[in-house]
Design a protein around this motif. Sequence first.
Motif, mmCIF file in Angstrom:
data_model
loop_
_atom_site.group_PDB
_atom_site.id
_atom_site.type_symbol
_atom_site.label_atom_id
_atom_site.label_comp_id
_atom_site.label_asym_id
_atom_site.label_seq_id
_atom_site.Cartn_x
_atom_site.Cartn_y
_atom_site.Cartn_z
ATOM 1 N N UNK A 1 33.136 -46.601 3.238
ATOM 2 C CA UNK A 1 33.410 -47.325 1.691
ATOM 3 C C UNK A 1 32.176 -47.590 0.888
ATOM 4 N N UNK A 2 31.158 -48.331 2.014
ATOM 5 C CA UNK A 2 29.962 -48.848 1.323
ATOM 6 C C UNK A 2 29.134 -47.725 0.734
ATOM 7 N N UNK A 3 29.296 -46.460 1.057
ATOM 8 C CA UNK A 3 28.312 -45.353 0.605
ATOM 9 C C UNK A 3 28.940 -44.385 -0.212
ATOM 10 N N UNK A 4 30.190 -44.583 -0.213
ATOM 11 C CA UNK A 4 30.979 -43.650 -1.293
ATOM 12 C C UNK A 4 31.805 -44.279 -2.315
ATOM 13 N N UNK A 5 31.315 -44.205 -3.452
ATOM 14 C CA UNK A 5 32.120 -45.013 -4.587
ATOM 15 C C UNK A 5 33.314 -44.325 -4.818
ATOM 16 N N UNK A 6 34.433 -45.067 -5.020
ATOM 17 C CA UNK A 6 35.649 -44.861 -5.651
ATOM 18 C C UNK A 6 36.294 -43.934 -4.566
ATOM 19 N N UNK A 7 36.107 -44.010 -3.136
ATOM 20 C CA UNK A 7 36.786 -43.214 -2.137
ATOM 21 C C UNK A 7 37.988 -43.537 -2.153
ATOM 22 N N UNK A 8 38.956 -42.346 -2.011
ATOM 23 C CA UNK A 8 40.433 -42.423 -1.875
ATOM 24 C C UNK A 8 40.488 -42.012 -0.466
ATOM 25 N N UNK A 9 41.780 -42.768 0.036
ATOM 26 C CA UNK A 9 41.899 -42.560 1.766
ATOM 27 C C UNK A 9 43.391 -42.119 1.776
ATOM 28 N N UNK A 10 43.542 -40.731 2.358
ATOM 29 C CA UNK A 10 44.777 -40.264 2.417
ATOM 30 C C UNK A 10 45.184 -40.074 3.947
ATOM 31 N N UNK A 11 46.310 -40.608 4.305
ATOM 32 C CA UNK A 11 46.794 -40.578 5.885
ATOM 33 C C UNK A 11 48.103 -39.687 5.796
ATOM 34 N N UNK A 12 48.073 -38.974 6.733
ATOM 35 C CA UNK A 12 49.382 -37.982 7.126
ATOM 36 C C UNK A 12 50.371 -38.966 7.792
ATOM 37 N N UNK A 13 51.040 -39.682 6.810
ATOM 38 C CA UNK A 13 52.195 -40.519 7.512
ATOM 39 C C UNK A 13 53.210 -39.767 8.205
ATOM 40 N N UNK A 14 53.655 -38.577 7.826
ATOM 41 C CA UNK A 14 55.005 -37.788 8.320
ATOM 42 C C UNK A 14 54.466 -37.613 9.593
ATOM 43 N N UNK A 15 53.191 -36.859 9.836
ATOM 44 C CA UNK A 15 52.810 -36.745 11.269
ATOM 45 C C UNK A 15 52.326 -37.897 12.291
ATOM 46 N N UNK A 16 52.083 -38.765 11.536
ATOM 47 C CA UNK A 16 51.419 -40.119 12.198
ATOM 48 C C UNK A 16 52.727 -40.611 13.023
ATOM 49 N N UNK A 17 53.782 -40.406 12.542
ATOM 50 C CA UNK A 17 55.169 -40.831 13.248
ATOM 51 C C UNK A 17 55.725 -39.944 14.067
ATOM 52 N N UNK A 18 55.233 -38.749 14.064
ATOM 53 C CA UNK A 18 55.789 -37.686 14.895
ATOM 54 C C UNK A 18 55.215 -38.074 16.248
ATOM 55 N N UNK A 19 56.100 -37.402 17.434
ATOM 56 C CA UNK A 19 55.758 -37.285 18.601
ATOM 57 C C UNK A 19 55.416 -35.915 19.176
ATOM 58 N N UNK A 20 54.427 -35.676 20.089
ATOM 59 C CA UNK A 20 54.068 -34.589 20.389
ATOM 60 C C UNK A 20 54.021 -34.366 21.871
ATOM 61 N N UNK A 21 53.600 -35.347 23.043
ATOM 62 C CA UNK A 21 53.623 -35.334 24.215
ATOM 63 C C UNK A 21 53.775 -36.504 24.971
ATOM 64 N N UNK A 22 53.980 -36.481 26.190
ATOM 65 C CA UNK A 22 54.292 -37.610 27.214
ATOM 66 C C UNK A 22 53.022 -37.831 27.690
ATOM 67 N N UNK A 23 52.492 -39.082 27.782
ATOM 68 C CA UNK A 23 51.190 -39.527 28.481
ATOM 69 C C UNK A 23 51.283 -40.212 29.711
ATOM 70 N N UNK A 24 50.483 -39.885 30.663
ATOM 71 C CA UNK A 24 50.491 -40.250 32.085
ATOM 72 C C UNK A 24 49.086 -40.794 32.543
#
Length: 748
Positions: free
Chosen positions: A446-469
């Motif tokens: 943000x300090x180096x890029x002017x007027x930067x827009x941030x986009x997150x894939x909220x749909x997949x961020x809430x998705x489950x993919x694997x079990x962790x051990x």
Amino acid sequence: MTEKEVYYAKPDQTYDEHIYSVYNAWRQVTKCKKRLIKQISIKFGFPEEEFIKLSLMTVLLHDIGKLILPFQTIMKAKREQRSISYSKNYRHELCSLPFLLFFKNLLIKDKSLKFPYELFAVAGHHKILDITQRSFEREIYSKKEPSIIIDALDYALELVKDIFKQEGYDIEKINNKLKFDIEGRKVLNKAMANLSQLICRYDGDTIRIIYALTKGILHYADWYGSANLPVIYKIQKQPSDIITGIKERCLRKGLHFSGLREFQIEVGKIHGNAIAIAPTGSGKTEASILWALNNIKDLEDAKLIYLLPTMATANSIWIRFSELFGSENVGLAHSSAHIFFKQEEESADYEDIGEKERNLLFDRTFIRPVTVGTVDQLLNMGYNSRHWTVKEINAMNAVIVIDEIHAYDGWTMGLIMKTIEHLSSYGARFLLMSATMPQYMIDVFKRYLKNVKIVQDTQLLNAKRSKYFVDERNIEEAKEDIIFAVKSGYKVLVVVNTVGLCQQMAKDLKEYNPVCYHSRFIQKDRKEIEKSIEDANFVIATQIVEVSLDIDFDWLFTECAPPDAIAQRAGRVNRYRELDRDSRVFIFKPSEKSEKLYNPLEDPGLLSRTIDAFKKVPRDICEKDLLRIIQEVYSDFRIEDTEAYKHAIEMYKIGQRNRLYILDDPNTKDTDEKTRLERYETISVIPYCFYNDVLELNPADRALYEVKIPYWYFLKHGKIRDGIIFCNLKYDSYYGVILEEDNRTIIL
């Protein structure tokens, strides 16, 4: 000019054909660069029209020095296919300089352009131009400079007048009979001697940009004119073409396509700089293309430059982009391409290179409408690497995607930030993409890029993919579990942190036919391995498997690594998030060598915090939980406070001052001037077992047998034969280079 009085610029181009061809290319290039020229002229306070005149003058006179008897004698010998003695040649660039000096004084009145941009540009348009003037060693010690052929000069000056007249400039007052008796080498010597003083007077940063514009346009026009090719500057694609390409790709992979995802649409609509955070398999690549098309349209004429961390990932994306945009429009730029341009012999002048070499030259300088490469190809122009001026003016006028932005250490990140700051100030637009981006990195961007827009894939961020051990054992102790998974029919990926362990596990489990994949294969074998990985059922690899490869496994067994690296490795499992799929990620205790390897961030507790964080979360976690773990582990870390980051930013300033801002990198081995931090110095060698295979090969084909090894190992076992760097080491096409044990940590 009578029929007998024909002069040549190239064996297949007369002098007048060449000048007209270069001039036509110049017209196309300056039209495409009009926005950039205007922006630079406003920023540095000179009339745009004056620069156009200076640029035209540089292009029309850059080869007038070819009208000397030694050069014409060589052209005649080439046309008659006779042997050539280059020792009797004289560098034609030097012979052009007095004419440039004369025309500059006559035509350019603006004080801002009085610096001899054109002299240095022409002097260095074929050879490296550094303070030693080593490219002109023969000419410096020559007793006499050849005179230009009078009849040829008269004709050349008439060409200049005619073309200037076509552009609306009347220079009829130039007398063809003027005597240009100033020696070109004296012109260059004087300019070199005064360079430091001129920089103090005009400001080094200003000089560097205007020089890059002058020389970059000259290179563009000369290269296209020499090849008689039209300038194809930008891609001609619409978003609908991209959607069609996505459909076809899904069809080939047996996947259902129901339209663009919300994340892709949102990224594609952004005008300006952006940061895209989305898990593996979210369609970031396609989203980036939609963003690029949108922003290219805004900028009217702009390149697309797509940068990745490794050559393997660049190769993969290049194939995809070639299918979409046409291979003739997509360049591939990474370090293996430079082999064609190492030679300093006179026969390596641009006039003599063939189509293959020209294509590589276009690739490495971002001339194609689209270039895919490693991030190093953008960063090394800050060190004034070969042809840096063309790269600079193309990057200034580009939309630039940096994929897997999380994958770099403090040193490289410092260079990236400095480059982003520099290029964006001239209008370049950036899209930074990652599956994992800690808040500290977002804050820095943000300090180096002017007027930067941030986009997150909220749909997949809430998705489950694997079990962790989390497993308290070392990964070597889990061989029976790995065998069980393979025998049960799962697609299994094993990722370890060192080459030695990768090779050892591949040996121990060889009866189950794993693909062994790491960085220490010769290029020829590595290419074949990369082709086989996508369809393999069992792969044992190092961390080079983390980024951008389009692979999909069921179970992952991995040594502990930093949390963002774990997330990347986990992204190779259940890539398309099939709900009924049994996908698992097993994280094992880090080895002592892993602790040493993952301390480039000056953070010795990094791996212990990582494994503790994974212990605290449920097995069934979603992508958003992975980001929380990353935030937690890096909560107190600030990359901009590291010595590597701060030192890297200073290195560009130091390097450019040392080269007086405009001179080329003479290929010195300055260990500070690199784009990546290495735990130890490396060198490219050919295993000695391939001696007979490579002896008669050209340099390009020999490069397929090269592999990087630690420099200390080369000092112990290396040898140079017939000018080729070999090393006595054990090599196996299945396991790669096997180094003797040493008390040093061997990584990668």
